[in-house]
Design an enzyme around this catalytic site. Structure first.
Site, PDB file in Angstrom:
ATOM      1  CD  GLU A 196       0.338  -6.905   3.206  1.00  0.00           C
ATOM      2  OE1 GLU A 196       0.919  -7.564   4.084  1.00  0.00           O
ATOM      3  OE2 GLU A 196       0.443  -5.657   3.083  1.00  0.00           O
ATOM      4  NE  ARG A 243       2.322  10.502   6.484  1.00  0.00           N
ATOM      5  CZ  ARG A 243       3.335  11.202   5.987  1.00  0.00           C
ATOM      6  NH1 ARG A 243       3.400  12.499   6.198  1.00  0.00           N
ATOM      7  NH2 ARG A 243       4.274  10.623   5.267  1.00  0.00           N
ATOM      8  CG  ASP A 251      -0.171  -0.212   2.532  1.00  0.00           C
ATOM      9  OD1 ASP A 251       1.059  -0.004   2.553  1.00  0.00           O
ATOM     10  OD2 ASP A 251      -0.805  -0.593   3.525  1.00  0.00           O
ATOM     11  CG  HIS A 256       6.447   3.841  12.810  1.00  0.00           C
ATOM     12  ND1 HIS A 256       6.133   2.587  13.246  1.00  0.00           N
ATOM     13  CD2 HIS A 256       6.239   3.850  11.465  1.00  0.00           C
ATOM     14  CE1 HIS A 256       5.761   1.849  12.210  1.00  0.00           C
ATOM     15  NE2 HIS A 256       5.814   2.595  11.124  1.00  0.00           N
ATOM     16  CD  GLU A 286       0.061   4.293   4.821  1.00  0.00           C
ATOM     17  OE1 GLU A 286       1.215   4.517   5.222  1.00  0.00           O
ATOM     18  OE2 GLU A 286      -0.925   5.018   5.107  1.00  0.00           O
ATOM     19  CG  HIS A 290      10.220   5.721  12.898  1.00  0.00           C
ATOM     20  ND1 HIS A 290      10.388   6.897  12.224  1.00  0.00           N
ATOM     21  CD2 HIS A 290       9.791   4.821  11.976  1.00  0.00           C
ATOM     22  CE1 HIS A 290      10.089   6.736  10.949  1.00  0.00           C
ATOM     23  NE2 HIS A 290       9.718   5.487  10.776  1.00  0.00           N
TER      24      HIS A 290
END
Length: 442
Positions: free
Chosen positions: A140, A234, A118, A232, A154, A265
């Site tokens: 996937e 967004r 994605d 981590h 995504e 991260h």
């Protein structure tokens, strides 16, 4: 089309941009490179170039092309444009675009472009392949939240790739159903299992050190309970991350005998929040971002995981580790329904109460850790290669992963609010359900 051995191995292009993509594509690339029928051409699109190279090196693989890494601060639009242009140049080296395919593909021209998941780079690579008339295979495929703003970007990326792909490799039966409901022809969908499980088993077999400072004492300590924490994404930046870090700090204070390991991260803003909340606690180990093999070993060592990662939702349950998911929604709903993962979002009270239940109640922990992983069995890459041989050469088709039904859905329709396998499975293990053995095996 019959098998054509005269022209030699057929080229399959694999595109990876991020470390998670590299992890999940590694077993597929390895499977194709182990075949005499295919030549795997690997493109690294540059977002995580060093991390991608490190992951692929575990399987003895080097990218054939690595795009130049852009300066920090590149927008999503610029990333998309850069990858679209870079992939166009990659495809040009294989020959001119063809309007129609007749018979065997020309020598050297790709039979397919494999993209994963994605990311914006995967969507851009898929569009570039489509423009060049290279068939797109989506690894996937079929994960959905049905909210194009969560996760962003995504969810829309994976929907875009689904409109482009010629072949959809769905990890689970539920993913296949998502695609069918969107009008994708069932005959172009194959349930493969998730390649993340293949990669996890491979990495775990390497038995490497953890590889970061701060965990040396765990090399031989097998008694201290460990909770792995990663955050981590967004959508958790800002206030949600503050709440998450505060909740983990509360847990660290309440359970001084538990080790909370937090791989950081690379994003400085994410690190600052986690360090501010957790550095004062001696049992919170803030360590550098870990290599994939070392992190796989850490997952195996953990009691459970608190994370906003998508891949960990699939990987940790394969090792019997429950996951508390720091997200409001997940496209991996099978894990929620199977009980291998629990959505806790960024709600501090829910994070603390759910983690405390796993730490305080051995029976609740045993139930969660014994749940079957719905995402794979470690043989997805083999199925994908065999399916490609079926499509290209007309060889026998492989069996799909799973039972072909939605087991949890059947139980819900039958009125079960909890999975009866929890108690029945324990009954079998305790040897107190002798009368059920014949039924189960009939």
């Amino acid at each position: 089309m019959g098998e054509n051995t005269a022209q030699g191995p057929l080229v399959a292009v694999f595109v990876v941009g991020t470390r998670p993509e590299a992890i999940k594509m590694l077993p597929v690339i390895r499977a194709f490179r182990e075949s005499s029928r295919f030549s795997a051409f690997v493109v690294s699109t540059g977002q995580h170039a060093a991390l991608v190279a490190d992951v692929l090196a575990l399987g003895g693989i080097e990218p054939d092309v690595t795009f130049e890494t852009a300066a920090a601060g590149r927008s999503l639009n610029q990333l998309f444009a850069d990858v679209l242009g870079g992939m166009s140049r990659v495809f040009e080296q294989f020959g001119p675009t063809r309007e129609t395919n007749y018979g065997a593909p020309p020598d050297g021209f790709p039979i397919a472009c494999f993209v994963h998941g994605d990311t914006s780079s995967a969507a851009a690579a898929a569009l570039a392949a489509f423009h060049t008339r290279v068939p797109v295979v989506h690894v996937e495929a079929g994960l959905r939240t049905d909210d194009t703003l969560s996760p962003f970007p995504e969810e829309l990326n994976r929907q875009l790739i689904s409109r482009i792909a010629a072949l959809h490799l769905a990890p689970t039966f539920r993913n296949e159903q998502n695609l069918i409901l969107e009008g994708i022809d069932e005959g172009r969908i194959f349930v493969s299992g998730n390649t993340a499980i293949d990669a996890l088993f491979f990495a775990a077999s390497l038995d490497v050190p953890y590889g970061v400072a701060g965990l040396d004492d765990l090399e031989y300590d097998i008694t201290t309970r460990v909770v792995v924490v990663t955050a981590h994404r967004r959508e958790n930046w800002g206030d949600p991350l503050e709440r998450i870090a505060g909740a983990v700090a509360t847990l660290a204070e309440a359970y001084p005998d538990v080790r909370f390991v937090v791989p950081l991260h690379p994003n400085p803003a994410v690190q600052e929040v986690l360090r501010r909340h957790l550095a004062p606690h001696a049992n919170a180990s803030l360590v550098a971002s870990m290599g994939y093999a070392g992190f796989s070993r850490l997952l195996g060592r953990a009691a459970f995981v608190i994370s906003d990662s998508g891949g960990i939702q699939e990987e940790a349950p394969a090792l019997g580790k429950p996951v508390l998911v720091l997200r409001e929604t997940t496209e991996r709903q099978e894990g929620v329904e199977a009980g291998t993962v629990e959505l806790v979002g960024s709600d501090p009270e829910l994070i603390v109460s759910s983690a405390s239940r796993l730490l305080d109640d051995p029976r609740a922990y045993a139930r969660r850790s014994a749940r079957s992983n719905p995402y794979g069995d470690g043989h997805a890459a083999e199925r994908i290669r065999a399916l490609t041989e079926h499509v290209v050469f007309g060889r026998r088709a492989p069996q799909q992963f799973g039972a072909g039904i939605d087991r949890i859905g059947v139980l819900r329709a039958a009125g079960y609010l909890e999975d009866p396998a929890d108690e029945l499975g324990q009954a079998y293990r305790d040897g107190i359900a002798d009368g059920l053995g014949g039924v189960a095996s009939a």
